[in-house]
Motif scaffolding. Structure first.
Motif, short mmCIF file in Angstrom:
data_model
loop_
_atom_site.label_atom_id
_atom_site.label_comp_id
_atom_site.label_asym_id
_atom_site.label_seq_id
_atom_site.Cartn_x
_atom_site.Cartn_y
_atom_site.Cartn_z
N LYS A 685 0.83 -1.20 0.00
CA LYS A 685 0.00 0.00 0.00
C LYS A 685 0.88 1.25 0.00
O LYS A 685 0.67 2.18 -0.78
CB LYS A 685 -0.91 -0.02 1.23
CG LYS A 685 -1.84 1.15 1.23
CD LYS A 685 -2.38 1.49 2.59
CE LYS A 685 -3.14 2.79 2.52
NZ LYS A 685 -2.28 3.95 2.55
N LEU A 686 1.86 1.27 0.89
CA LEU A 686 2.72 2.45 1.00
C LEU A 686 3.53 2.66 -0.27
O LEU A 686 3.69 3.78 -0.77
CB LEU A 686 3.65 2.32 2.22
CG LEU A 686 2.94 2.21 3.57
CD1 LEU A 686 3.95 1.98 4.69
CD2 LEU A 686 2.11 3.46 3.85
N TYR A 687 4.01 1.55 -0.82
CA TYR A 687 4.79 1.61 -2.06
C TYR A 687 3.95 2.22 -3.18
O TYR A 687 4.41 3.09 -3.92
CB TYR A 687 5.22 0.18 -2.41
CG TYR A 687 6.00 0.04 -3.70
CD1 TYR A 687 7.37 0.30 -3.73
CD2 TYR A 687 5.38 -0.39 -4.88
CE1 TYR A 687 8.10 0.15 -4.91
CE2 TYR A 687 6.10 -0.54 -6.04
CZ TYR A 687 7.45 -0.27 -6.06
OH TYR A 687 8.17 -0.41 -7.23
N ASP A 688 2.70 1.79 -3.29
CA ASP A 688 1.82 2.34 -4.33
C ASP A 688 1.66 3.85 -4.16
O ASP A 688 1.67 4.60 -5.12
CB ASP A 688 0.43 1.69 -4.27
CG ASP A 688 0.45 0.30 -4.86
OD1 ASP A 688 1.46 -0.05 -5.51
OD2 ASP A 688 -0.53 -0.44 -4.67
N ASP A 689 1.51 4.27 -2.91
CA ASP A 689 1.33 5.71 -2.65
C ASP A 689 2.57 6.49 -3.07
O ASP A 689 2.46 7.55 -3.68
CB ASP A 689 1.03 5.95 -1.17
CG ASP A 689 -0.46 5.79 -0.88
OD1 ASP A 689 -1.21 5.58 -1.85
OD2 ASP A 689 -0.86 5.87 0.28
N VAL A 690 3.73 5.96 -2.73
CA VAL A 690 4.97 6.66 -3.11
C VAL A 690 5.04 6.75 -4.64
O VAL A 690 5.36 7.81 -5.20
CB VAL A 690 6.21 5.90 -2.58
CG1 VAL A 690 7.49 6.56 -3.07
CG2 VAL A 690 6.20 5.85 -1.07
N LYS A 691 4.69 5.67 -5.30
CA LYS A 691 4.77 5.66 -6.76
C LYS A 691 3.80 6.68 -7.37
O LYS A 691 4.11 7.31 -8.37
CB LYS A 691 4.47 4.27 -7.32
CG LYS A 691 5.52 3.24 -6.98
CD LYS A 691 6.80 3.50 -7.70
CE LYS A 691 7.06 2.42 -8.71
NZ LYS A 691 8.41 2.47 -9.26
N ILE A 692 2.63 6.81 -6.76
CA ILE A 692 1.67 7.78 -7.29
C ILE A 692 2.24 9.19 -7.15
O ILE A 692 2.19 10.00 -8.09
CB ILE A 692 0.31 7.68 -6.54
CG1 ILE A 692 -0.37 6.37 -6.92
CG2 ILE A 692 -0.59 8.87 -6.85
CD1 ILE A 692 -1.61 6.04 -6.09
N ILE A 693 2.83 9.47 -6.01
CA ILE A 693 3.39 10.82 -5.81
C ILE A 693 4.54 11.04 -6.79
O ILE A 693 4.64 12.09 -7.43
CB ILE A 693 3.88 11.00 -4.35
CG1 ILE A 693 2.71 10.80 -3.38
CG2 ILE A 693 4.52 12.37 -4.16
CD1 ILE A 693 3.11 10.73 -1.92
N LEU A 694 5.38 10.03 -6.93
CA LEU A 694 6.55 10.21 -7.81
C LEU A 694 6.15 10.33 -9.28
O LEU A 694 6.83 10.98 -10.06
CB LEU A 694 7.52 9.04 -7.63
CG LEU A 694 8.24 8.99 -6.29
CD1 LEU A 694 9.10 7.75 -6.19
CD2 LEU A 694 9.11 10.23 -6.10
N ALA A 695 5.02 9.71 -9.62
CA ALA A 695 4.60 9.74 -11.02
C ALA A 695 4.20 11.14 -11.47
O ALA A 695 4.05 11.40 -12.65
CB ALA A 695 3.45 8.77 -11.23
N ARG A 696 4.03 12.07 -10.51
CA ARG A 696 3.64 13.42 -10.89
C ARG A 696 4.76 14.17 -11.59
O ARG A 696 4.56 15.24 -12.14
CB ARG A 696 3.23 14.21 -9.64
CG ARG A 696 1.96 13.67 -9.06
CD ARG A 696 1.60 14.39 -7.80
NE ARG A 696 0.49 13.69 -7.19
CZ ARG A 696 0.22 13.72 -5.90
NH1 ARG A 696 0.96 14.43 -5.09
NH2 ARG A 696 -0.79 13.04 -5.43
N MET A 697 5.96 13.66 -11.46
CA MET A 697 7.08 14.35 -12.10
C MET A 697 7.92 13.32 -12.83
O MET A 697 7.89 12.15 -12.49
CB MET A 697 7.98 14.99 -11.05
CG MET A 697 7.24 15.70 -9.97
SD MET A 697 8.32 16.71 -9.02
CE MET A 697 9.40 15.56 -8.32
N THR A 698 8.67 13.79 -13.83
CA THR A 698 9.59 12.85 -14.46
C THR A 698 10.90 12.90 -13.69
O THR A 698 11.63 13.87 -13.78
CB THR A 698 9.85 13.23 -15.93
OG1 THR A 698 9.79 14.65 -16.00
CG2 THR A 698 8.88 12.62 -16.88
#
Ligand SMILES: Nc1nc2c(ncn2[C@@H]2O[C@H](COP(=O)(O)OP(=O)(O)OP(=O)(O)O)[C@@H](O)[C@H]2O)c(=O)[nH]1
Ligand SMILES: [Mg+2]
Length: 883
Positions: A685-698
């Motif tokens: 769950k936490l990993y998915d959240d981090v990935k969502i935040i990171l996906a906002r930028m390249t």
């Protein structure tokens, strides 16, 4: 003349524009390949239904822009397409995301070829001719194979479909003609023979069925180019280029825009470009802007910029105005840049000779920052305060690392820009080149119809007196101007466009808010005021007090009021931007994580040594917003108020698990520790959240898994017992069983057990692509007119398959006699898979080839210790190579 000779002829031409023309023409001819097997499986069957229009549009746009750049020899379009990597990337994604990649290699190969040639052509036209190389010289076309234009030709030459259908003789005939006449337009304006009447018909049919502008705009484009219809060079750029804001729109909306621009290229524009000044505090951003306005700059007289200032500047000799965005350089404010930094701005990055951060590091920090938020925008580097100390930059290395991004480096002194001498000269050079850059950006303007422009003007006038616009007022305004609700480009589309442009802001998630925010400055100044309020814990009343006691004036001198009914929108917007959260037990009480103390609490109540640890290592910079956004997302699970600016301690409400997250800005590392019975699920769950935040930028980052039983800390020699996550996944894919490294040997299943099989399979998303590239069938396997050939191969295969099966079984028997090692296990597994495949009634040839390739690799390793298998492998290899 065969392909080789044709290749030589193109090489001898030594003319990038003609080569690009050749590639553009080939890309057009290859387009109908997209209708491959449409009669049997439906048009564009190889893409998910929901993504068909998006990918088709990406390929068509790539082809179109390549064509136009070539046609016009237009520096502007070429520059636009070369820097608009989005078009190229979307087109290539179209290939990568075809789900049938492994099972229908030849079809996808064909599609890949179309996309690739289209893409390469635009890059060709853009890069080969105008881009300066790292030493500032313009690259000219030579026999260098790396030249983009020539690469495009090579791809073009290799599109089997076009080549075979056209016959070598026909291509040569065209080619010689345009070569002799010496004009590329002869090639582009010559009617073309259809490569395959059947595909052509299906392609047209497919476009018609898709509707939404594919049946009108794109059908016309294809047919007109095929017929050799000339284009209007004066308006072409305005007709085909789209401003970046359109990325927010759907294919149907984009097509409607393209059609509208085509019909009326002289549409209205906002005539505004943005220049964003970035740099650490006190670098001299505000001073440089003063200098550009010809105002005096006096040392030590400038106050810190709190938040943001915007000033409007008339660009000399251009119709446009530049908005200078001057950001406060305090580190805390960097997290909020995400709302303002968009692509297609010009960035000016100010550096100074600081002792704590070396100038090259400053450049990298800001370039990564721009890359993360503003894509591939151009950056001008200013080394300020050169009256005090010179800033030294390794431009060679920076240009190598960030190709096409840096305009130039300017050593300036803002305090002495008016004093005759070198500082004045350098300042003039900077100003001239800034103006040139801005003039070149004029082309990217968003275009509006007269009706839309009227609405825009009304909204701008209204925004001075009112921060909000009711939904009903917007609808009434649109109705008055005749903007439809049902057309492809409708009232909602216009709203999305205005939102992307920052004209009005729409918060669909704030359901309490029944209006649109009409004055984005009202919002941004409000957010900044709270962020600079220096209080991490705020009640709603306190927020209101801060907003109302400070007089907030925007750059146009309008005073912004935060009335009782509306100030809460600022807090809601901050919640939506994940900049603050409301305390679950204390409604109307807010926390702004960025303003929390930076010191880590003494007792985190967490045993890191026994937990599972996962790291994200950032190449450029660790984005400030990651921790704050993460904290906001998890705020319901914070333990005992253990939260600080750089980390948070969590306990899951759904699982039996605990976690700790911490940022290490110095080491550019963001780490997550999880422990407890449900580690796997909580980590997921936490990993998915981090990935969502990171996906906002390249961003460029790598992921690391700490090995079982590791101490989870860097040891005294700097070693870290961890393994690259991607590498582990690759090992798993290759059926590896053991992970061996300097820290020991670990069963792979142990190392990877922190993530469920399904989730890992998700992460393996890129598998097919890699296999295909390796398999050699990916990029140019365009065997479309040769479908009979394909069929023949299948027939001929039958007896060979029987032989292959016997060999595989023999090999497997041998392998079973050998002592079990990582290699033997991998080889056995591959052999088993190949046997299963070859025994099928209709073996998937491509799959078989890929598996057997893996088998050969693995078995060769076994052969080193067990030579008896070598002759069998050789026979298998001979058989499979023949295929
Ligand atoms: N000696 C010298 N001082 C300069 C120069 N440019 C700016 N300064 C001084 O440096 C200080 C900071 O300049 P600003 O323009 O406020 O810097 P800034 O980047 O806008 O700073 P923030 O708004 O805090 O992010 C001021 O006191 C300026 O007068 C320069 O070229 N030489
Ligand atoms: Mg300033």
């Amino acid at each position: 003349m065969d392909r080789k000779e044709l290749e030589q002829k193109l090489r001898d031409l030594n003319d990038p524009w003609k080569c690009a023309a050749f590639a553009a023409k080939m890309a057009l001819l290859a387009l109908p390949v997209l209708a491959i097997e449409a009669d049997k499986k439906g048009f564009l069957w190889f893409w998910k239904k929901s993504e068909r229009q998006k990918y088709l549009l990406a390929i068509l746009r790539a082809e179109q822009l390549g064509w136009c750049a070539t046609y016009l020899e237009s520096k502007e379009i070429a520059r636009a397409v070369a820097t608009d990597h989005a078009v190229a990337i979307h087109a290539l994604n179209a290939v990568i995301n075809a789900p049938s990649l492994t099972t229908h290699a030849s079809a996808v190969g064909a599609v890949a070829a179309v996309a690739e040639v289209a893409t390469t052509t635009i890059i060709a036209a853009g890069i080969a001719t105008i881009a300066p190389d790292t030493s500032g010289n313009v690259i000219t076309f030579d026999t260098n194979e790396n030249s983009a234009a020539f690469s495009a030709c090579l791809v073009a030459i290799n599109i089997d479909a076009v080549y075979v259908a056209y016959s070598i003789a026909h291509i040569i005939a065209i080619f010689i003609e345009f070569l002799e006449k010496g004009k590329k337009t002869i090639l582009l304006e010559q009617p073309s023979k259809i490569i395959s009447p059947k595909l052509h018909t299906h392609f047209i049919q497919g476009l018609k069925e898709l509707g939404h502008g594919f049946d009108t705009y794109w059908l016309n484009w294809y047919q007109d180019r095929l017929a050799g219809k000339p284009l209007n060079p004066k308006t072409l750029a305005k007709q085909v280029l789209l401003s970046p804001e359109y990325e927010a729109l759907s294919p149907a909306e984009i097509n409607a825009r393209l059609l509208s621009q085509w019909e009326n290229p002289e549409q209205e524009t906002l005539n505004r470009v943005r220049v964003i000044f970035l740099g650490y505090g006190e670098a001299g951003k505000t001073s440089l802007i003063r200098a550009l306005f010809n105002e005096p700059v006096i040392e030590n007289k400038e106050a810190m910029t709190a938040g943001i200032d915007i000033r409007e500047w008339d660009v000399p000799n251009a119709k446009i105005k530049a908005h200078f965005w001057d950001f406060g350089g305090q580190v805390m404010a960097h997290a909020t840049h995400q709302f303002f930094l968009r692509s297609r701005c010009l960035y000016v990055s100010l550096l100074n000779a600081r002792t704590d951060i070396n100038a090259n590091q400053q450049v990298e920090y800001w370039l990564e920052h721009v890359k993360a938020f503003g894509g591939d925008s151009k950056v001008m580097l200013v080394g300020n305060k050169s009256d005090l100390t010179q800033v030294n930059l390794d431009m060679h290395r920076l240009n190598e690392k960030y190709p096409q991004r840096l305009v130039n480096f300017y050593p300036l002194s803002c305090t002495q820009y008016q004093d005759a001498g070198k500082h004045q000269r350098y300042f003039e050079i900077f100003k001239t080149e800034l103006i040139e850059q801005l003039q070149a950006m004029e082309i990217y303007q968003t275009r509006f119809t007269a009706a839309e422009f009227n609405i825009l003007q009304i909204l701008r006038t209204k925004s001075v007196t009112s921060a909000f616009l009711s939904k009903t007022d917007y609808t009434t305004l649109c109705n008055q101007e005749g903007i439809q609700t049902t057309a492809d480009f409708n009232q909602d589309s216009l709203l999305k466009l205005f939102d992307a442009l920052g004209v009005i802001i729409h918060f669909p998630k704030i359901t309490r808010l029944n209006d649109y925010v009409l004055n984005p400055r009202w919002l941004t100044y409000g957010v900044y005021t709270l962020i600079y309020g220096k209080t991490a814990h705020l009640t709603e009343q306190q927020a209101h007090a801060i907003l109302t006691t400070q007089k907030v004036v925007d750059h146009e001198g309008n005073e912004l009021t935060y009335s009782c009914e509306r100030y809460w929108v600022i807090l809601e917007a901050m919640k939506e931007f994940e900049l603050c959260y409301e305390l679950p037990q204390k409604p109307h009480n807010y926390v702004i994580p960025d303003l929390l103390p930076s010191d880590q609490p003494q007792n985190l109540q967490f045993d890191r040594a026994t937990a599972f640890r996962f790291d994200f290592d950032f190449e450029g910079f660790l984005p400030r917003h990651l921790t704050a956004n993460f904290i906001v997302r998890q705020h319901h699970e914070i333990v005992d108020n253990l939260v600080w600016q750089n980390g948070v301690r969590l306990k899951s409400q759904s699982y039996q698990a605990q976690a700790l997250a911490m940022a290490d800005y110095h080491g550019r590392r963001w780490s997550l520790w999880v422990s407890g019975k449900d580690t796997v699920r909580y980590f997921s769950k936490l990993y998915d959240d981090v990935k969502i935040i990171l996906a906002r930028m390249t961003l460029t980052y790598s992921e690391w898994v700490w090995l079982p039983n590791a101490k989870n800390e860097v040891d005294s020699t700097g070693n870290m017992s961890r393994a690259g996550f991607k590498g582990l996944l690759a090992l798993e894919r290759a059926r590896g069983k053991l992970y061996i490294c300097e820290y020991g040997q670990y069963p792979l299943s142990e190392v990877l057990k922190f993530m469920t099989d399904e989730k890992r399979a998700e992460q393996q998303g890129g598998v097919n692509i890699e296999i295909n590239t390796g398999g050699g069938d990916f990029s140019m396997g365009g065997d479309i007119v040769g479908r009979d050939k394909h069929h023949n191969i299948e027939q001929a295969n039958n007896s060979e398959n029987a032989q292959l099966l016997r060999l595989l079984q023999k090999l497997l028997t041998q392998l079973q006699q050998v002592k079990s090692t990582e290699e033997t296990e991998a080889a056995k597994s591959f052999a088993q898979q190949a046997i299963t495949e070859v025994q099928k009634e209709k073996p998937n040839f491509f799959q078989l080839k890929v598996t057997t390739k893996g088998l050969i690799e693995a078995a060769k390793a076994v052969a080193l210790i067990y030579p008896i298998v070598m002759p069998i492998i050789e026979q298998i290899e001979a058989l499979i190579t023949k295929k």
